[in-house]
Design a protein around this motif. Structure first.
Motif, PDB file in Angstrom:
ATOM      1  N   LEU A   1      29.433  36.548  44.232  1.00  0.00           N
ATOM      2  CA  LEU A   1      29.137  35.924  45.182  1.00  0.00           C
ATOM      3  C   LEU A   1      30.386  34.898  45.745  1.00  0.00           C
ATOM      4  CD1 LEU A   1      27.403  34.353  47.416  1.00  0.00           C
ATOM      5  CD2 LEU A   1      26.329  33.026  45.936  1.00  0.00           C
ATOM      6  N   VAL A   2      30.759  34.955  46.736  1.00  0.00           N
ATOM      7  CA  VAL A   2      32.038  33.998  47.119  1.00  0.00           C
ATOM      8  C   VAL A   2      31.767  33.499  48.512  1.00  0.00           C
ATOM      9  CG1 VAL A   2      33.370  35.966  47.897  1.00  0.00           C
ATOM     10  CG2 VAL A   2      34.534  33.919  47.156  1.00  0.00           C
ATOM     11  N   GLN A   3      32.439  32.340  48.949  1.00  0.00           N
ATOM     12  CA  GLN A   3      32.352  31.914  50.365  1.00  0.00           C
ATOM     13  C   GLN A   3      33.298  32.327  50.968  1.00  0.00           C
ATOM     14  OE1 GLN A   3      32.802  27.512  49.713  1.00  0.00           O
ATOM     15  NE2 GLN A   3      30.587  27.247  49.552  1.00  0.00           N
ATOM     16  N   ALA A   4      33.126  32.210  52.428  1.00  0.00           N
ATOM     17  CA  ALA A   4      34.283  32.910  53.237  1.00  0.00           C
ATOM     18  C   ALA A   4      35.664  32.366  53.022  1.00  0.00           C
ATOM     19  CB  ALA A   4      33.571  32.834  54.865  1.00  0.00           C
ATOM     20  N   GLY A   5      36.432  33.054  53.143  1.00  0.00           N
ATOM     21  CA  GLY A   5      37.741  32.666  52.735  1.00  0.00           C
ATOM     22  C   GLY A   5      38.224  32.715  51.412  1.00  0.00           C
ATOM     23  N   GLY A   6      37.497  33.191  50.652  1.00  0.00           N
ATOM     24  CA  GLY A   6      37.614  33.216  49.121  1.00  0.00           C
ATOM     25  C   GLY A   6      38.308  34.597  48.846  1.00  0.00           C
ATOM     26  N   SER A   7      38.317  34.670  47.443  1.00  0.00           N
ATOM     27  CA  SER A   7      39.028  36.092  46.952  1.00  0.00           C
ATOM     28  C   SER A   7      38.353  36.516  45.843  1.00  0.00           C
ATOM     29  CB  SER A   7      40.447  35.770  46.734  1.00  0.00           C
ATOM     30  OG  SER A   7      41.158  35.295  47.519  1.00  0.00           O
ATOM     31  N   LEU A   8      38.263  37.788  45.768  1.00  0.00           N
ATOM     32  CA  LEU A   8      37.719  38.575  44.553  1.00  0.00           C
ATOM     33  C   LEU A   8      38.532  39.660  44.319  1.00  0.00           C
ATOM     34  CD1 LEU A   8      33.991  38.824  45.508  1.00  0.00           C
ATOM     35  CD2 LEU A   8      34.984  37.657  43.404  1.00  0.00           C
ATOM     36  N   ARG A   9      38.607  40.198  42.966  1.00  0.00           N
ATOM     37  CA  ARG A   9      39.510  41.240  42.538  1.00  0.00           C
ATOM     38  C   ARG A   9      38.534  42.336  42.056  1.00  0.00           C
ATOM     39  NH1 ARG A   9      43.530  42.420  37.654  1.00  0.00           N
ATOM     40  NH2 ARG A   9      45.133  43.600  38.666  1.00  0.00           N
ATOM     41  N   LEU A  10      38.372  43.445  42.328  1.00  0.00           N
ATOM     42  CA  LEU A  10      37.503  44.615  41.870  1.00  0.00           C
ATOM     43  C   LEU A  10      38.458  45.423  41.172  1.00  0.00           C
ATOM     44  CD1 LEU A  10      35.553  45.350  44.858  1.00  0.00           C
ATOM     45  CD2 LEU A  10      35.191  43.732  43.578  1.00  0.00           C
ATOM     46  N   SER A  11      37.810  46.111  39.901  1.00  0.00           N
ATOM     47  CA  SER A  11      38.278  46.970  39.208  1.00  0.00           C
ATOM     48  C   SER A  11      37.511  48.120  39.114  1.00  0.00           C
ATOM     49  CB  SER A  11      38.589  46.421  37.805  1.00  0.00           C
ATOM     50  OG  SER A  11      39.099  45.209  37.773  1.00  0.00           O
ATOM     51  N   CYS A  12      38.076  49.228  38.777  1.00  0.00           N
ATOM     52  CA  CYS A  12      37.433  50.518  38.441  1.00  0.00           C
ATOM     53  C   CYS A  12      38.102  51.414  37.705  1.00  0.00           C
ATOM     54  CB  CYS A  12      37.216  51.295  39.903  1.00  0.00           C
ATOM     55  SG  CYS A  12      36.095  52.706  39.872  1.00  0.00           S
ATOM     56  N   ALA A  13      37.286  51.473  36.639  1.00  0.00           N
ATOM     57  CA  ALA A  13      37.944  52.198  35.413  1.00  0.00           C
ATOM     58  C   ALA A  13      37.521  53.972  35.461  1.00  0.00           C
ATOM     59  CB  ALA A  13      37.724  51.549  33.887  1.00  0.00           C
ATOM     60  N   ALA A  14      38.291  54.840  35.285  1.00  0.00           N
ATOM     61  CA  ALA A  14      37.880  56.123  35.320  1.00  0.00           C
ATOM     62  C   ALA A  14      37.991  56.707  34.224  1.00  0.00           C
ATOM     63  CB  ALA A  14      38.639  56.619  36.367  1.00  0.00           C
ATOM     64  N   SER A  15      37.200  57.712  33.786  1.00  0.00           N
ATOM     65  CA  SER A  15      37.330  58.727  32.540  1.00  0.00           C
ATOM     66  C   SER A  15      37.103  59.912  32.954  1.00  0.00           C
ATOM     67  CB  SER A  15      36.601  58.146  31.384  1.00  0.00           C
ATOM     68  OG  SER A  15      35.144  58.184  31.784  1.00  0.00           O
TER      69      SER A  15
ATOM     70  N   VAL B   1      41.782  51.616  38.876  1.00  0.00           N
ATOM     71  CA  VAL B   1      42.274  51.224  40.146  1.00  0.00           C
ATOM     72  C   VAL B   1      41.692  49.829  40.824  1.00  0.00           C
ATOM     73  CG1 VAL B   1      40.295  52.286  41.548  1.00  0.00           C
ATOM     74  CG2 VAL B   1      42.458  51.932  42.598  1.00  0.00           C
ATOM     75  N   TYR B   2      42.061  49.033  41.161  1.00  0.00           N
ATOM     76  CA  TYR B   2      42.035  47.706  41.590  1.00  0.00           C
ATOM     77  C   TYR B   2      41.902  47.492  43.077  1.00  0.00           C
ATOM     78  CZ  TYR B   2      43.824  46.775  36.670  1.00  0.00           C
ATOM     79  OH  TYR B   2      43.729  46.930  35.555  1.00  0.00           O
ATOM     80  N   LEU B   3      41.198  46.353  43.755  1.00  0.00           N
ATOM     81  CA  LEU B   3      41.130  46.074  45.029  1.00  0.00           C
ATOM     82  C   LEU B   3      41.231  44.487  44.809  1.00  0.00           C
ATOM     83  CD1 LEU B   3      40.945  47.213  47.909  1.00  0.00           C
ATOM     84  CD2 LEU B   3      38.482  46.603  47.747  1.00  0.00           C
ATOM     85  N   GLN B   4      42.195  43.994  45.396  1.00  0.00           N
ATOM     86  CA  GLN B   4      42.323  42.578  45.458  1.00  0.00           C
ATOM     87  C   GLN B   4      42.117  42.366  46.909  1.00  0.00           C
ATOM     88  OE1 GLN B   4      43.334  39.961  43.381  1.00  0.00           O
ATOM     89  NE2 GLN B   4      42.758  38.732  44.998  1.00  0.00           N
ATOM     90  N   MET B   5      41.021  41.367  47.044  1.00  0.00           N
ATOM     91  CA  MET B   5      40.383  41.159  48.463  1.00  0.00           C
ATOM     92  C   MET B   5      40.518  39.745  48.697  1.00  0.00           C
ATOM     93  SD  MET B   5      36.757  43.388  48.282  1.00  0.00           S
ATOM     94  CE  MET B   5      36.057  42.174  47.045  1.00  0.00           C
TER      95      MET B   5
END
Length: 118
Positions: free
Chosen positions: A10-24, A77-81
């Motif tokens: 949960l983040v406020q508008a204007g904020g940032s998050l970084r998602l990660s996804c590990a694959a095998s 793989v990452y997603l910087q938002m």
């Protein structure tokens, strides 16, 4: 054959998050990877993609705000938002599409929830 997405929250508008996804279960270094999202009541949509050569492309709705990257050594793989908006609220998934995007290597997992408050 497995994906593990994480980093939502949960983040406020204007904020940032970084998602990660590990694959095998995949030769990650040659795999095309992508991030997708599904908002409540809507179809899953493509967000960003990255090729084996590290070329990237983005949906117009996130261009300039999101950045996709990959670490082949970590098979992740990452997603910087950044500059998140309430309309970015969705469950985010990663997967490996074929060249045309008509099929995917992995079964769709649970994804990671991103909620942006106004």
């Amino acid at each position: 054959v497995q994906l593990q997405a994480s980093g939502g929250g949960l983040v406020q508008a204007g904020g940032s998050l970084r998602l990660s996804c590990a694959a095998s279960g995949i030769i990650f270094s040659i795999a095309r990877m992508g991030w997708y999202r599904q908002a409540p009541g809507k179809q899953r949509e493509w967000v960003a993609g990255i090729t084996r050569d590290f070329s990237t492309n983005y949906a117009d709705s996130v261009k300039g705000r999101f950045t996709i990257s990959r670490d082949n050594a970590k098979k992740t793989v990452y997603l910087q938002m950044n500059s998140l908006k309430p309309e970015d609220t969705a469950v985010y998934y990663c997967n490996s599409p074929n060249t045309s995007g008509s099929s995917y290597f992995f079964p769709w997992g649970q994804g990671t929830q991103v909620t942006v408050s106004s």
